[in-house]
Design a protein around this motif. Sequence first.
Motif, PDB file in Angstrom:
ATOM      1  N   PRO A 184       0.826  -1.209   0.000  1.00  0.00           N
ATOM      2  CA  PRO A 184       0.000   0.000   0.000  1.00  0.00           C
ATOM      3  C   PRO A 184       0.860   1.260   0.000  1.00  0.00           C
ATOM      4  CG  PRO A 184      -0.587  -1.471   1.833  1.00  0.00           C
ATOM      5  CD  PRO A 184       0.722  -1.945   1.264  1.00  0.00           C
ATOM      6  N   GLY A 185       0.354   2.264  -0.687  1.00  0.00           N
ATOM      7  CA  GLY A 185       0.909   3.598  -0.512  1.00  0.00           C
ATOM      8  C   GLY A 185       0.257   4.225   0.711  1.00  0.00           C
ATOM      9  N   TYR A 186       0.254   5.536   0.761  1.00  0.00           N
ATOM     10  CA  TYR A 186      -0.340   6.203   1.928  1.00  0.00           C
ATOM     11  C   TYR A 186      -1.840   5.932   1.967  1.00  0.00           C
ATOM     12  CZ  TYR A 186       4.137   8.216   2.945  1.00  0.00           C
ATOM     13  OH  TYR A 186       5.461   8.352   3.302  1.00  0.00           O
ATOM     14  N   ILE A 207       0.979  12.519  -4.567  1.00  0.00           N
ATOM     15  CA  ILE A 207       0.245  11.330  -5.044  1.00  0.00           C
ATOM     16  C   ILE A 207      -0.549  11.711  -6.296  1.00  0.00           C
ATOM     17  CG2 ILE A 207      -1.422   9.527  -4.445  1.00  0.00           C
ATOM     18  CD1 ILE A 207      -0.851  10.142  -1.460  1.00  0.00           C
ATOM     19  N   PRO A 208      -0.217  11.106  -7.452  1.00  0.00           N
ATOM     20  CA  PRO A 208      -0.937  11.462  -8.675  1.00  0.00           C
ATOM     21  C   PRO A 208      -2.447  11.353  -8.537  1.00  0.00           C
ATOM     22  CG  PRO A 208       0.993  10.212  -9.224  1.00  0.00           C
ATOM     23  CD  PRO A 208       0.894  10.171  -7.719  1.00  0.00           C
ATOM     24  N   ALA A 209      -2.920  10.398  -7.753  1.00  0.00           N
ATOM     25  CA  ALA A 209      -4.371  10.245  -7.581  1.00  0.00           C
ATOM     26  C   ALA A 209      -4.967  11.428  -6.809  1.00  0.00           C
ATOM     27  CB  ALA A 209      -4.683   8.939  -6.858  1.00  0.00           C
ATOM     28  N   GLY A 210      -4.119  12.199  -6.160  1.00  0.00           N
ATOM     29  CA  GLY A 210      -4.593  13.378  -5.426  1.00  0.00           C
ATOM     30  C   GLY A 210      -5.252  13.060  -4.101  1.00  0.00           C
ATOM     31  N   ASN A 241      -1.045   2.161  -4.827  1.00  0.00           N
ATOM     32  CA  ASN A 241      -0.493   3.437  -4.356  1.00  0.00           C
ATOM     33  C   ASN A 241      -0.923   4.675  -5.152  1.00  0.00           C
ATOM     34  OD1 ASN A 241       1.171   3.613  -6.676  1.00  0.00           O
ATOM     35  ND2 ASN A 241       2.806   2.450  -5.710  1.00  0.00           N
ATOM     36  N   GLY A 242      -1.976   4.549  -5.946  1.00  0.00           N
ATOM     37  CA  GLY A 242      -2.468   5.724  -6.678  1.00  0.00           C
ATOM     38  C   GLY A 242      -1.444   6.302  -7.638  1.00  0.00           C
ATOM     39  N   THR A 246       5.802   4.043  -9.415  1.00  0.00           N
ATOM     40  CA  THR A 246       5.599   3.045 -10.459  1.00  0.00           C
ATOM     41  C   THR A 246       6.959   2.442 -10.840  1.00  0.00           C
ATOM     42  OG1 THR A 246       5.742   4.813 -12.081  1.00  0.00           O
ATOM     43  CG2 THR A 246       3.542   4.139 -11.443  1.00  0.00           C
ATOM     44  N   SER A 247       6.959   1.157 -11.065  1.00  0.00           N
ATOM     45  CA  SER A 247       8.203   0.477 -11.449  1.00  0.00           C
ATOM     46  C   SER A 247       7.834  -0.808 -12.168  1.00  0.00           C
ATOM     47  CB  SER A 247       9.022   0.129 -10.204  1.00  0.00           C
ATOM     48  OG  SER A 247       8.306  -0.787  -9.415  1.00  0.00           O
TER      49      SER A 247
END
Length: 248
Positions: A184-186, A207-210, A241-242, A246-247
């Motif tokens: 998980p991200g934040y 966070i790109p998802a905002g 992680n929104g 990315t990798s």
Amino acid sequence: MTQRVALVTGAVGGIGTAIVTELAKAGFKVAGNYIPFEKDKLPQWKEARQKDGVSVELFEVDVTDFEACGKFVADVQAKLGPIDVLVNNAGITRDATLKKMKKENWDLVIGTNLTSVFNMTRQVIEGMLERKYGRIVNISSMNGQKGQFGQANYSAAKSGIHGFTMSLAQEAARNNVTVNSVAPGYTATPMVQAIDEKILKSIIAQIPAGRMATPEEIAWTVRFLADERSGFVNGAMIPVNGAQYTSF
Ligand code: CAA
């Protein structure tokens, strides 16, 4: 069809609560643990789950203690039956830059977030291999993939979970036991809300998802990995992680 049994560590925490709810609603018999520190919130927690129609067998267990984990597994099996799904979710933070990090906070985070994964998995793995069925899901973190300022202890433990996952998957695959991790991200939980407000704002801005993840979005990924139909997903790490990290 008989109900599958799922054991979730850190069951009454932010992400843990969403996982036990998701699995119970998906038809699993669910057990979990809490630690003495969480006792005060238990009555309220149980009432909320009852209202939601979710049944969870709870045990007080310190997952840093190998023997206690053995007793926990035996108790759950006596009450609910053999464990089909293990979700290693228990985790804590003790953030500090390394120059300020106390040895006890290194030990505490490694013990709770990484050694616990060994302690619990070691107690269930033989049964899963013998029965030729198992789903092990380890909750890692985006910060175990990329590192994080102030989290040398936490990131080391979470990276360690990925190594553990990939190795055990290779050992267990032949017996229809899968071992995967979720990173998980934040996520909007009390653990993350404890971060200083200004720092948290700057994190969310990256966070790109905002926004942060919801605990339910993490739980849904766990539910996917816990499913019988996910048998060929093995040794994987699923980021949630929104698009923050990315990798490939
Ligand atoms: N990168 C580079 N430099 C940074 C930085 C960063 N990310 N964050 C802070 N700094 C700088 C500061 O600007 C400051 O610089 P100056 O000395 O020039 O002013 C210096 O580093 C010291 O930083 P702090 O004042 O923040 O140090 P502190 O001791 O007061 O706090 C800390 C350290 C407690 C670790 C704090 O930085 C913090 O809380 N960071 C957030 C850590 C974090 O993201 N934790 C995640 C918890 S949630 C979780 O773990 C769930 C999950 O899986 C995603």
